[in-house]
Design a protein around this motif. Structure first.
Motif, mmCIF file in Angstrom:
data_model
loop_
_atom_site.group_PDB
_atom_site.id
_atom_site.type_symbol
_atom_site.label_atom_id
_atom_site.label_comp_id
_atom_site.label_asym_id
_atom_site.label_seq_id
_atom_site.Cartn_x
_atom_site.Cartn_y
_atom_site.Cartn_z
ATOM 1 N N PHE A 1 1.392 -1.585 14.692
ATOM 2 C CA PHE A 1 0.864 -1.794 13.341
ATOM 3 C C PHE A 1 0.673 -3.271 12.998
ATOM 4 O O PHE A 1 0.059 -3.580 11.984
ATOM 5 N N GLY A 2 1.173 -4.167 13.834
ATOM 6 C CA GLY A 2 1.114 -5.578 13.473
ATOM 7 C C GLY A 2 2.039 -5.848 12.295
ATOM 8 O O GLY A 2 3.087 -5.227 12.155
ATOM 9 N N LEU A 3 1.630 -6.759 11.436
ATOM 10 C CA LEU A 3 2.387 -7.034 10.217
ATOM 11 C C LEU A 3 1.816 -6.186 9.088
ATOM 12 O O LEU A 3 0.661 -6.356 8.693
ATOM 13 N N CYS A 4 2.623 -5.288 8.582
ATOM 14 C CA CYS A 4 2.232 -4.439 7.451
ATOM 15 C C CYS A 4 3.124 -4.811 6.272
ATOM 16 O O CYS A 4 4.347 -4.681 6.352
ATOM 17 N N MET A 5 2.513 -5.273 5.187
ATOM 18 C CA MET A 5 3.278 -5.727 4.029
ATOM 19 C C MET A 5 3.086 -4.769 2.857
ATOM 20 O O MET A 5 1.956 -4.482 2.451
ATOM 21 N N PHE A 6 4.196 -4.269 2.350
ATOM 22 C CA PHE A 6 4.194 -3.452 1.146
ATOM 23 C C PHE A 6 4.540 -4.373 -0.024
ATOM 24 O O PHE A 6 5.637 -4.935 -0.081
ATOM 25 N N MET A 7 3.581 -4.535 -0.932
ATOM 26 C CA MET A 7 3.699 -5.544 -1.978
ATOM 27 C C MET A 7 3.936 -4.916 -3.354
ATOM 28 O O MET A 7 3.494 -3.796 -3.620
ATOM 29 N N PRO A 8 4.639 -5.629 -4.229
ATOM 30 C CA PRO A 8 4.924 -5.085 -5.569
ATOM 31 C C PRO A 8 3.657 -4.944 -6.401
ATOM 32 O O PRO A 8 2.698 -5.707 -6.234
ATOM 33 N N ASP A 9 3.667 -3.953 -7.273
ATOM 34 C CA ASP A 9 2.540 -3.753 -8.177
ATOM 35 C C ASP A 9 2.588 -4.762 -9.316
ATOM 36 O O ASP A 9 3.659 -5.245 -9.702
ATOM 37 N N SER A 10 1.424 -5.053 -9.857
ATOM 38 C CA SER A 10 1.333 -5.998 -10.963
ATOM 39 C C SER A 10 1.965 -5.423 -12.221
ATOM 40 O O SER A 10 1.790 -4.249 -12.550
ATOM 41 N N ASP A 11 2.730 -6.250 -12.917
ATOM 42 C CA ASP A 11 3.337 -5.883 -14.198
ATOM 43 C C ASP A 11 2.977 -6.975 -15.201
ATOM 44 O O ASP A 11 3.657 -8.013 -15.272
ATOM 45 N N PRO A 12 1.902 -6.793 -15.980
ATOM 46 C CA PRO A 12 1.425 -7.851 -16.882
ATOM 47 C C PRO A 12 2.494 -8.369 -17.833
ATOM 48 O O PRO A 12 2.541 -9.570 -18.124
ATOM 49 N N GLU A 13 3.367 -7.486 -18.302
ATOM 50 C CA GLU A 13 4.401 -7.927 -19.241
ATOM 51 C C GLU A 13 5.405 -8.855 -18.568
ATOM 52 O O GLU A 13 5.789 -9.886 -19.130
#
Length: 280
Positions: A133-145
């Protein structure tokens, strides 16, 4: 991280007064991860940490973090996989945010392994590394507040374009995608001292743990650091020079002001004024 909300509003006010900038456009761009200069209409992508585009005085073109290029991060990951058995899967979690009070966090410091192999200086992510898979990054969702107070955070766009991940997904999809990755691996490696419940509570991970297929990663990440690259040695020389000068200035200050809290502040100031990003 982006500037504070008061600074953003003040710059928006000044910019609008001088250049008649539309504040609705400014707000929409900010929510999309873009910021405007206070004295120009040119916009840029905000990855949540210094980049060559936003901070050219700190990060040169082609670098992810100061002094370390994209190619070097790729080489670090390749070296780590070469140290591991075939069909291994590495799971690295970013450091959690630690709170001083209910609403005030301590200064964030990234997990050493996560930073060393991804270059991401922000919380909330999980990196998965393997030959398949190589580098697979699971990133946080945007939270405008939250971003109003803490600034922009890196998402999937930053994972691909700033950190050069091979694949990237929202952290909300981890429970759907990671079990299949675990099933294809013969051995799993992670740092149990900073394990995240986002993956540690998954049935697939628990099953691998019960079958003794989960192993400690730090032994291999430490070995991967034994031989330093030229750029790493250059950073170490700079760090040593900064520390020596800061210590000399602090020793001089101790003659006229022997209070420990003042000396602790002095050495931190002397280090940072010479270019140190943070204390070790």
């Amino acid at each position: 991280m982006a500037i504070g909300v008061r600074g953003i509003l003040m710059k928006a006010f000044v910019s609008r007064a001088k250049h008649r900038l539309n504040l609705k456009q400014f707000s929409a761009a900010l929510n999309n991860g873009y910021c405007y200069s206070a004295y120009a209409t040119q916009h840029f992508f905000d990855a949540g940490q210094p980049t060559a585009e936003t901070h050219p005085q700190l990060v040169a073109a082609g670098e992810i973090t100061p002094g370390i290029t994209e190619q070097e991060y790729v080489a670090r990951r390749k070296k780590l996989l070469e140290l591991l058995p075939e069909k291994s899967l590495v799971i690295m979690a970013s450091a959690p945010v630690k709170m001083m009070t209910d609403v005030v966090p301590y200064p964030f410091r990234q997990d050493a392994d996560y930073l060393y192999f991804t270059g991401c200086q922000q919380p909330g992510g999980i990196a998965v590394l393997s030959d398949e898979f190589g580098l697979c990054m699971f990133m946080p969702d945007s939270d405008p507040e939250e971003e109003i107070w803490r600034g922009q955070v890196a998402g999937t766009y930053a994972a691909l374009n700033t950190f050069k991940a091979d694949q990237t997904f929202s952290i909300s999809k981890l429970h759907m995608l990671l079990p299949d990755m675990i099933a294809k691996a013969c051995k799993l490696y992670h740092n149990r001292n900073i394990a995240s419940s986002d993956y540690a509570d998954l049935p697939a991970f628990k099953k691998a743990l019960n079958e003794s297929n989960v192993h400690y990663l730090c032994k291999y990440t430490h070995e991967a650091r034994w031989i330093k690259s030229p750029s790493e040695m250059n950073i170490m020389r700079q760090s040593a020079a900064i520390t020596c000068q800061a210590l000399l200035q602090t020793m001089l200050a101790s003659k006229r002001c022997p209070h420990e809290h003042i000396l602790a502040t002095t050495i931190e100031y002397e280090c940072k004024i010479r270019g140190a990003q943070r204390m070790a």
